[in-house]
Write an enzyme that holds these catalytic residues in place. Structure first.
Site, PDB file in Angstrom:
ATOM      1  CG  ASP A  53      -3.298   4.078   3.886  1.00  0.00           C
ATOM      2  OD1 ASP A  53      -4.318   3.898   4.572  1.00  0.00           O
ATOM      3  OD2 ASP A  53      -3.045   3.422   2.849  1.00  0.00           O
TER       4      ASP A  53
ATOM      5  CD1 TRP B   7      -2.237  -2.183   1.697  1.00  0.00           C
ATOM      6  CD2 TRP B   7      -2.995  -1.141  -0.140  1.00  0.00           C
ATOM      7  NE1 TRP B   7      -3.247  -2.937   1.164  1.00  0.00           N
ATOM      8  CE2 TRP B   7      -3.733  -2.327   0.047  1.00  0.00           C
ATOM      9  CE3 TRP B   7      -3.288  -0.334  -1.225  1.00  0.00           C
ATOM     10  CZ2 TRP B   7      -4.756  -2.721  -0.821  1.00  0.00           C
ATOM     11  CZ3 TRP B   7      -4.308  -0.719  -2.102  1.00  0.00           C
ATOM     12  CH2 TRP B   7      -5.025  -1.901  -1.904  1.00  0.00           C
TER      13      TRP B   7
ATOM     14  CE  LYS C 270      -8.999  -2.927   3.208  1.00  0.00           C
ATOM     15  NZ  LYS C 270      -7.929  -2.064   2.765  1.00  0.00           N
TER      16      LYS C 270
HETATM   17  C1  LIG Z   1      -7.361  -1.553   1.442  1.00  0.00           C
HETATM   18  C2  LIG Z   1      -6.296  -0.545   1.579  1.00  0.00           C
HETATM   19  C3  LIG Z   1      -6.158   0.532   0.675  1.00  0.00           C
HETATM   20  C4  LIG Z   1      -7.011   0.677  -0.555  1.00  0.00           C
HETATM   21  O1  LIG Z   1      -8.312   0.972  -0.259  1.00  0.00           O
HETATM   22  P1  LIG Z   1      -9.419   1.211  -1.383  1.00  0.00           P
HETATM   23  O2  LIG Z   1     -10.549   1.745  -0.590  1.00  0.00           O
HETATM   24  O3  LIG Z   1      -9.693  -0.110  -2.019  1.00  0.00           O
HETATM   25  O4  LIG Z   1      -8.890   2.206  -2.356  1.00  0.00           O
HETATM   26  C5  LIG Z   1      -5.169   1.452   0.930  1.00  0.00           C
HETATM   27  N1  LIG Z   1      -4.362   1.353   1.998  1.00  0.00           N
HETATM   28  C6  LIG Z   1      -4.463   0.331   2.870  1.00  0.00           C
HETATM   29  C7  LIG Z   1      -3.540   0.284   4.041  1.00  0.00           C
HETATM   30  C8  LIG Z   1      -5.434  -0.635   2.695  1.00  0.00           C
HETATM   31  O5  LIG Z   1      -5.538  -1.648   3.587  1.00  0.00           O
END
Ligand SMILES: *Cc1c(COP(=O)(O)O)cnc(C)c1O
Length: 359
Positions: free
Chosen positions: A171, A101, A195
């Site tokens: 993030d 990511w 998540k």
């Molecule tokens: C799932 C995830 C993403 C991407 O998320 P989307 O909503 O599918 O764009 C980005 N960063 C992390 C850490 C993730 O777990």
């Protein structure tokens, strides 16, 4: 019977929240309409939204000089919006490449401006993180970017770098509200909600207001964080259903001990699984012990055939989502806030039994 859901995202939600959504889907608390039929400029939505933002702030004691709102586009859109806004011409930004990511975010930023890779975990196959104390932003950096928990690789920052005047951007898609966070260390925290916080569709943004002073002012409306901040996320139609569900999850978190309570559970749940791994010659964790994720436990069996068998047999026991991400293989148990303690215990018991039969 509900499955034991170890999926990485979308993922398990508190059953109480699903029931509450169901109960109020057609007629929201006797208002005569559904939340998802209500105008986002109207009372029914705004009342829920204001309470949602207030709960959000209170759980992490977010300081008043931070804006909080929700956007669409997934966490992935933020990979673009962040450099568009803050990676200015003639400057550069620091990125820590720690796995899938963070690497995707760095790749997108490179299309927009100059990126300085402060760390790249390539040599360890992204199974370790730098010591936060050793991470120092480079001279003149626009911001320093990291991913707090690599959902695919299963590594999680236990502590964060201190970046002084350089804005720290994180993030936190896959470990947000699984532990207390000192928001004041960060200029921006964001994450997709699917998540740990609710159904897909919304991304939360927490941004210190003065960061906007340094942004690129020449962006189209949606790309400009200032537009969203000024309208507290209602510049355009927000992802209403997702926000409604998140609002209920936040109440559930508050009722279950807040961020501290979530941390306690996360330690206990991941402890069940790591204990089995550590006391076994059959399972192994590819991840450096110092940065093991409490949300996404990645592990291997002696062979890929046994891993496939593990997935098949766990399904028969009502456990889903245990196959590792296609990019890394192996097995992965995601243990988000809403995963019941018993499910983690059941998985640990299943793992021991599987080892006994196949070891
Ligand atoms: C799932 C995830 C993403 C991407 O998320 P989307 O909503 O599918 O764009 C980005 N960063 C992390 C850490 C993730 O777990």
């Amino acid at each position: 019977m509900r499955k034991m859901n170890f999926s990485a995202g979308p993922s398990v939600m508190p059953v109480e929240v699903l029931e509450e959504l169901q109960k109020n889907l057609v007629d929201y608390h006797g208002k005569g309409l559904s939340m998802i039929e209500a105008s986002h400029r109207g009372g029914v939505f705004e009342e829920m939204y204001d309470e949602c933002l207030a709960d959000f702030r209170s759980i992490l004691s977010i300081p008043d000089d931070y804006d909080v709102y929700f956007l669409g586009g997934g966490a992935t859109l933020q990979f673009t919006m962040i450099p568009m806004n803050f990676l200015l011409k003639g400057s550069h930004a620091d990125y820590l490449k720690t796995g899938s990511w963070a690497n995707k975010a760095a790749d997108d930023a490179e299309k927009i401006g100059n990126v300085n890779i402060l760390f790249d975990g390539k040599d360890s196959n992204y199974t370790t993180l730098p010591d936060p104390k050793s991470v120092k932003p480079s001279e003149g950096s626009s911001y320093l970017y990291l991913c707090s928990n690599e959902t695919i690789g299963g590594i999680e920052w236990q502590d964060f770098p201190t970046t002084g005047d350089v804005p720290l951007i994180a993030d936190m898609s896959s470990d947000f509200l699984s532990r207390p966070v000192d928001v004041s260390k960060f200029a921006m925290i964001y994450g997709g909600v699917q998540k740990n916080l609710g159904p897909a569709g919304a991304v939360f943004v927490i941004m210190r207001h003065d960061l906007l002073d340094k942004r690129n002012p020449d962006l189209t409306a949606y790309m400009d964080y200032a537009k969203h901040a000024k309208n507290k996320g209602l510049y355009n139609t927000p992802p209403v259903f997702s926000i409604w569900a998140v609002s209920l999850v936040l109440k559930w978190i508050k009722a279950n001990g807040g961020a501290e309570g979530m941390l306690k559970n996360a330690i206990e749940k991941s402890g069940y699984i790591y204990d089995v791994i550590d006391n076994s010659d059959f399972y192994r964790s590819p991840v450096d012990k110092s940065c093991r994720s409490r949300m996404n436990v990645v592990f291997r069996c002696p062979t890929e055939e046994l891993e496939a068998k593990f997935v098949e047999e766990s399904k028969k026991e009502g456990m889903i989502g245990l196959k590792g991400h296609r990019s890394v293989g192996g097995l992965r148990a995601s243990l988000y806030n809403a995963l019941p303690m018993e499910d983690a215990a059941s998985l640990a018991a299943f793992m021991k039994e599987f080892e006994r039969k196949n070891g």
